[in-house]
Scaffold this motif. Sequence first.
Motif, PDB file in Angstrom:
ATOM      1  N   UNK A 155      69.959  31.151  12.702  1.00 40.92           N
ATOM      2  CA  UNK A 155      71.011  32.116  12.363  1.00 40.92           C
ATOM      3  C   UNK A 155      71.881  32.310  13.613  1.00 40.92           C
ATOM      4  N   UNK A 156      72.612  31.262  13.955  1.00 45.51           N
ATOM      5  CA  UNK A 156      73.307  31.217  15.234  1.00 45.51           C
ATOM      6  C   UNK A 156      74.445  32.238  15.335  1.00 45.51           C
ATOM      7  N   UNK A 157      75.188  32.416  14.247  1.00 49.11           N
ATOM      8  CA  UNK A 157      76.289  33.380  14.278  1.00 49.11           C
ATOM      9  C   UNK A 157      75.781  34.805  14.512  1.00 49.11           C
ATOM     10  N   UNK A 158      74.690  35.157  13.852  1.00 48.79           N
ATOM     11  CA  UNK A 158      74.115  36.498  14.039  1.00 48.79           C
ATOM     12  C   UNK A 158      73.629  36.674  15.473  1.00 48.79           C
ATOM     13  N   UNK A 159      73.050  35.618  16.026  1.00 49.31           N
ATOM     14  CA  UNK A 159      72.591  35.673  17.418  1.00 49.31           C
ATOM     15  C   UNK A 159      73.773  35.858  18.359  1.00 49.31           C
ATOM     16  N   UNK A 160      74.871  35.158  18.095  1.00 45.43           N
ATOM     17  CA  UNK A 160      76.066  35.280  18.940  1.00 45.43           C
ATOM     18  C   UNK A 160      76.623  36.694  18.900  1.00 45.43           C
ATOM     19  N   UNK A 161      76.704  37.272  17.705  1.00 39.96           N
ATOM     20  CA  UNK A 161      77.216  38.644  17.579  1.00 39.96           C
ATOM     21  C   UNK A 161      76.385  39.622  18.399  1.00 39.96           C
ATOM     22  N   UNK A 162      75.084  39.402  18.428  1.00 39.31           N
ATOM     23  CA  UNK A 162      74.195  40.304  19.151  1.00 39.31           C
ATOM     24  C   UNK A 162      74.282  40.095  20.660  1.00 39.31           C
ATOM     25  N   UNK A 163      74.577  38.865  21.079  1.00 36.32           N
ATOM     26  CA  UNK A 163      74.551  38.520  22.503  1.00 36.32           C
ATOM     27  C   UNK A 163      75.922  38.581  23.186  1.00 36.32           C
ATOM     28  N   UNK A 164      76.966  38.888  22.453  1.00 34.49           N
ATOM     29  CA  UNK A 164      78.309  38.920  23.034  1.00 34.49           C
ATOM     30  C   UNK A 164      78.427  39.789  24.291  1.00 34.49           C
ATOM     31  N   UNK A 165      77.755  40.950  24.373  1.00 40.89           N
ATOM     32  CA  UNK A 165      77.879  41.770  25.585  1.00 40.89           C
ATOM     33  C   UNK A 165      77.362  41.087  26.847  1.00 40.89           C
ATOM     34  N   UNK A 200      73.696  28.500  24.350  1.00 46.69           N
ATOM     35  CA  UNK A 200      73.020  27.558  23.453  1.00 46.69           C
ATOM     36  C   UNK A 200      73.453  27.766  22.000  1.00 46.69           C
ATOM     37  N   UNK A 201      73.586  29.019  21.593  1.00 52.59           N
ATOM     38  CA  UNK A 201      73.994  29.300  20.213  1.00 52.59           C
ATOM     39  C   UNK A 201      75.394  28.766  19.940  1.00 52.59           C
ATOM     40  N   UNK A 202      76.296  28.950  20.904  1.00 51.17           N
ATOM     41  CA  UNK A 202      77.648  28.405  20.749  1.00 51.17           C
ATOM     42  C   UNK A 202      77.608  26.880  20.663  1.00 51.17           C
ATOM     43  N   UNK A 203      76.759  26.267  21.488  1.00 53.25           N
ATOM     44  CA  UNK A 203      76.662  24.808  21.477  1.00 53.25           C
ATOM     45  C   UNK A 203      76.135  24.300  20.137  1.00 53.25           C
ATOM     46  N   UNK A 204      75.192  25.009  19.537  1.00 51.12           N
ATOM     47  CA  UNK A 204      74.641  24.603  18.244  1.00 51.12           C
ATOM     48  C   UNK A 204      75.717  24.581  17.163  1.00 51.12           C
ATOM     49  N   UNK A 205      76.666  25.498  17.264  1.00 46.72           N
ATOM     50  CA  UNK A 205      77.740  25.577  16.271  1.00 46.72           C
ATOM     51  C   UNK A 205      78.958  24.754  16.673  1.00 46.72           C
ATOM     52  N   UNK A 206      78.820  23.972  17.736  1.00 47.72           N
ATOM     53  CA  UNK A 206      79.910  23.148  18.253  1.00 47.72           C
ATOM     54  C   UNK A 206      81.098  23.994  18.702  1.00 47.72           C
ATOM     55  N   UNK A 207      80.811  25.216  19.126  1.00 47.04           N
ATOM     56  CA  UNK A 207      81.849  26.026  19.775  1.00 47.04           C
ATOM     57  C   UNK A 207      81.886  25.613  21.249  1.00 47.04           C
ATOM     58  N   UNK A 249      67.992  32.970  16.625  1.00 45.80           N
ATOM     59  CA  UNK A 249      68.293  31.602  17.072  1.00 45.80           C
ATOM     60  C   UNK A 249      67.244  30.621  16.545  1.00 45.80           C
ATOM     61  N   UNK A 250      65.992  31.002  16.643  1.00 41.80           N
ATOM     62  CA  UNK A 250      64.913  30.132  16.172  1.00 41.80           C
ATOM     63  C   UNK A 250      64.976  29.925  14.663  1.00 41.80           C
ATOM     64  N   UNK A 251      65.530  30.911  13.948  1.00 43.40           N
ATOM     65  CA  UNK A 251      65.698  30.797  12.494  1.00 43.40           C
ATOM     66  C   UNK A 251      67.042  30.163  12.119  1.00 43.40           C
ATOM     67  N   UNK A 296      67.415  40.715  23.471  1.00 46.76           N
ATOM     68  CA  UNK A 296      67.121  39.296  23.684  1.00 46.76           C
ATOM     69  C   UNK A 296      66.063  38.794  22.695  1.00 46.76           C
ATOM     70  N   UNK A 297      64.995  39.562  22.512  1.00 45.00           N
ATOM     71  CA  UNK A 297      63.922  39.138  21.610  1.00 45.00           C
ATOM     72  C   UNK A 297      64.429  39.022  20.174  1.00 45.00           C
ATOM     73  N   UNK A 298      65.269  39.968  19.759  1.00 52.50           N
ATOM     74  CA  UNK A 298      65.840  39.910  18.407  1.00 52.50           C
ATOM     75  C   UNK A 298      66.742  38.690  18.253  1.00 52.50           C
ATOM     76  N   UNK A 299      67.601  38.464  19.262  1.00 48.67           N
ATOM     77  CA  UNK A 299      68.514  37.324  19.213  1.00 48.67           C
ATOM     78  C   UNK A 299      67.751  35.999  19.243  1.00 48.67           C
TER      79      UNK A 299
END
Length: 221
Positions: free
Chosen positions: A118-128, A148-155, A114-116, A107-110
């Motif tokens: 890098x939404x796609x990287x955060x999503x890959x890490x949080x998928x589980x 939230x990351x999906x929402x930022x990318x309009x997914x 997210x704060x940087x 969570x801390x890494x993701x």
Amino acid sequence: MYRIFYLSLILLLSACAHIPTQTDTPPTIKTVEQQLQEIRLAQESFATKDAVNSLHDKVAQLTAENKLLQEQINELKSSKLIKKTTAPSSTANIPDTTNTQTNQSIYQTALKLYQNKQYLSAIDLLKPFAFGSDHSEEAQKAMYLLSLAHQKLRHCDAAIDISKRFTELFAQNSKAPEALYNMATCQTYLQQKDIAKETFKTLIKQYPNSNAAKRAEHKLK
């Protein structure tokens, strides 16, 4: 006189006997066909070599990716299986905090990603955590961050799905009102205005004192 005539006739016949005869099939036709066949074979050979080289490159790439994935799997296994050694019975009731620590680290890494932005990287890490994982506090945080990351990318389809599941699983979570609000926002973005209104109404009804409910009331005016 007759001798000269006969001698001339013999010489004429002898000359005719040595005239070369033409062959029926021109030799150049067979030579051209052979050259064309050689060109075709050469082209096929080059095409085969290119295909083999391409396959070698793909195999090398897949091998490298598989190696990296295996290393990540081994790292996770080693972090989750720390308690493999035999412990005395007096420690049998000590809770296993390995999963909690792992979830917190993820969570801390993701969150940093997210704060940087890098939404796609955060999503890959949080998928589980898309289905709540072990339902721990850190897993709930991770699931909400994933929406939230999906929402930022309009997914929006993914964001709506995860937000809906979050509010159903963790209705008492302090982020549940925000999850409903985000869900309605995505529905509005997808031109599902009637559905979005119903979601705003549900938010106001279930969490009337939340900040998200106040914003929802403003949206319905």
